[in-house]
Scaffold this active site. Sequence first.
Site, PDB file in Angstrom:
ATOM      1  N   GLU A  49      12.822  64.137 -50.557  1.00  0.00           N
ATOM      2  CA  GLU A  49      13.447  64.728 -51.734  1.00  0.00           C
ATOM      3  C   GLU A  49      13.709  63.635 -52.765  1.00  0.00           C
ATOM      4  O   GLU A  49      14.295  62.600 -52.436  1.00  0.00           O
ATOM      5  CB  GLU A  49      14.760  65.410 -51.326  1.00  0.00           C
ATOM      6  CG  GLU A  49      14.530  66.576 -50.368  1.00  0.00           C
ATOM      7  CD  GLU A  49      15.722  66.828 -49.437  1.00  0.00           C
ATOM      8  OE1 GLU A  49      15.532  67.472 -48.396  1.00  0.00           O
ATOM      9  OE2 GLU A  49      16.844  66.355 -49.757  1.00  0.00           O
ATOM     10  N   GLU A  80      14.682  69.542 -44.728  1.00  0.00           N
ATOM     11  CA  GLU A  80      14.391  68.360 -43.909  1.00  0.00           C
ATOM     12  C   GLU A  80      13.525  68.663 -42.692  1.00  0.00           C
ATOM     13  O   GLU A  80      12.691  67.844 -42.309  1.00  0.00           O
ATOM     14  CB  GLU A  80      15.705  67.681 -43.465  1.00  0.00           C
ATOM     15  CG  GLU A  80      16.436  66.940 -44.586  1.00  0.00           C
ATOM     16  CD  GLU A  80      17.205  67.866 -45.510  1.00  0.00           C
ATOM     17  OE1 GLU A  80      17.308  69.074 -45.191  1.00  0.00           O
ATOM     18  OE2 GLU A  80      17.714  67.394 -46.538  1.00  0.00           O
ATOM     19  N   HIS A 149      28.252  61.408 -46.273  1.00  0.00           N
ATOM     20  CA  HIS A 149      27.422  60.391 -46.904  1.00  0.00           C
ATOM     21  C   HIS A 149      27.523  59.025 -46.244  1.00  0.00           C
ATOM     22  O   HIS A 149      26.933  58.072 -46.738  1.00  0.00           O
ATOM     23  CB  HIS A 149      27.791  60.270 -48.396  1.00  0.00           C
ATOM     24  CG  HIS A 149      27.362  61.447 -49.208  1.00  0.00           C
ATOM     25  ND1 HIS A 149      28.046  62.635 -49.219  1.00  0.00           N
ATOM     26  CD2 HIS A 149      26.287  61.632 -50.018  1.00  0.00           C
ATOM     27  CE1 HIS A 149      27.432  63.504 -50.008  1.00  0.00           C
ATOM     28  NE2 HIS A 149      26.359  62.920 -50.508  1.00  0.00           N
TER      29      HIS A 149
END
Lengths: 355, 386
Positions: A49, A80, A149
């Site tokens: 991506e 994914e 993250h």
Amino acid sequence: MSAPETADTARTAEPEPAAPRKPATMAQALNRALRDAMAADPSVHVLGEDVGALGGVFRVTDGLAKEFGEDRCTDTPLAEAGILGAAVGMAMYGLRPVVEMQFDAFAYPSFEQLVSHVSRMRNRTRGALPMPITIRVPYGGGIGGVEHHSDSSEAYYVATPGLHVVTPATVADAYGLLRAAIASDDPVVFMEPKRLYWGKADWSPEAPEEVPGIGRAVVRRPGTSATLISYGPSVPVCLAAAEAAREEGWQLEVVDLRSLVPFDEETVVASVRRTGRAVIVHEAPGFGGPGGEIAARVGERCFHYLEAPVLRVAGFDIPYPPPMLEKHHLPGVERVLDAVARLQWESDWTEGGGK
Amino acid sequence: MTVLDQPGAYQLAPPPGWRPQLDPAPLLPDAEPYRLLGTDAAAALDPALLTRLYREVVRGRRYNEQATALTKQGRLAVYPSSTGQEAAEVAAALVLEERDWLFPSYRDTLAAVARGLDPVEVLSLLRGDWHSGYDPRATRVAPLCTPLATQLPHAVGLAHAARLQGDDVVALAMVGDGGSSEGDFHEALNFAAVWHAPVVFLVQNNGFAISVPLAKQSAAPSLAHKAVGYGMPGRLVDGNDAAAVHQVLLEAVRRARRGGGPTLVEAVTYRMEAHTNADDATRYRTAAEVDSWRGHDPVLLLERELRGRGLLDDDGVREAAERAEELAAGLRTRMNQDPALRPEDLFAEVYAERTGQLREQQARLTEELAADAAAEQQSQAGRSGR
């Protein structure tokens, strides 16, 4: 902070570049590795991506689509499992896909493809269908990232037979190990310590120094008192701890694993047999983390050389914390030194740390 | 005049830059499954093709029966039967050229056999022997896939890679009604359409995912209707009509080959046996329902058409049965021999090169086996020494 590099003795006499050489960052080294790999081998394809026009959210794939075209550096749909599954098919046809997972935790939807197929296809087909796939995963915390993250998911990959798990901690290794990962016929989960992306080092893309291959650990800093075993973002922490430890009279040896699978037992065992004490440091939660496997191996092979149990300094056994609290979770210099202090120095009854 | 007609009034306009991407109408499937056998259009069908389909479907039925029998004899660990689905299985194989790739699920062993693979090699997985008994590279058949639909993205990636290299290769991926609910189905079709990949997705809707009927699996008007959402054509065909499913699949393969992109084909059929030999289908469906499909059997439909057109007589039926029996007999004989597995193979292809840890583990296993062998020899010598 970036790890101090070893002196570059590999460079022979070369014409001085016209412009002064700028220090390179890890992200730039990774970018260069991708570029050089794609230039050298037309079967190397990058996909993921935002890897194309944007050049990746961390700019690691910057310029690749422009130089090699969208067919070789492809912006994929946001899926994914589909990305990694497509990479499996591409590898079946003889290509060498380099897949980017945007963040560590966003690789999870592709976990089934990774475990059910990427890690097993060679074995399942008795070698007829190897999976020369590289899966790049930015991992680790310390960047102020919100939930999802900052994960360190390497334990899952280490526990999956059939995968190589590689993680550079230096700019030179970022280049060298990524080139090696792409060239490898084994699937490599290439864990990129994102908080080191912008760490600079005196490294030239025009003459990248040779680094040991996948499966070799490196002693980053020699020492005699105890061995710190680490990888990725925790290596600079260990080096800083080793520097600070000198004031306490400890000469700490720091081993950068560089590769969790294959695991360089030889280098680690040799080090711990020399020093007699070991601390393993990683960001991933301690329970079930790679440190447990390493500690068990070191314990088995070095039992009679050890002055103290092998200790681990790891993330807490919690979901990765909010950025405002992450400094309490991440292993830092103080916590590493506290662990070193607990290595039963009172049992050191011979002069100079003997056995 | 109204407010809207006044000069300078607000003008209704679509969002900037919006254009309708694609006309959905041609992508929608027919209202009913496409049929050929028993229709007037069947008269135009190539007799040689019909005859070939008949022989293959008869052979396929015999294969299914034989494989099922092998589980009862303990020669196969498990057999997910495609009895009743032979038309779709055979057609999937026959529409492909040698350079094309087939991506079967665990139920699609017949498609692999119809493609020309050695049935003993194909059945390796189900026997409890090595996971893949045939060379996918040489045969261009991907290993039988157990996690449903997960091989669909592989088919897309392979077809995409072939197209990038300028190679004329089509991939045909097989999945069931159950598998069409999986996320990988969705992702694969999306990728295939965006990449314009030369893939044909064959969904065999056989009514059940083990015990879960279609009504609990999907609320779509038909599974073929899912195609429009991805921007590819969906085709609905009677999966027991070998001529129809062959024609629809062949059209889809040709379309992919000439750069037309992917197609989703739903073949409506019925799983006449239970999920596998280990399943008890009486717990979730009635004998009456199963029986209601016997009149729509793929073998029967072909035989009726061929006999009706004077292309098949009793001799032909017997000949086809004999050929089918050859396959079954060969399978029986060879499956009665125990396969020879080597424990050393456990370590050989985990990686390109064994890690130090694997070498150690292999050495340990070798020691264990040697010790077992020595102990066995001793005890045998002890017994015979009496």
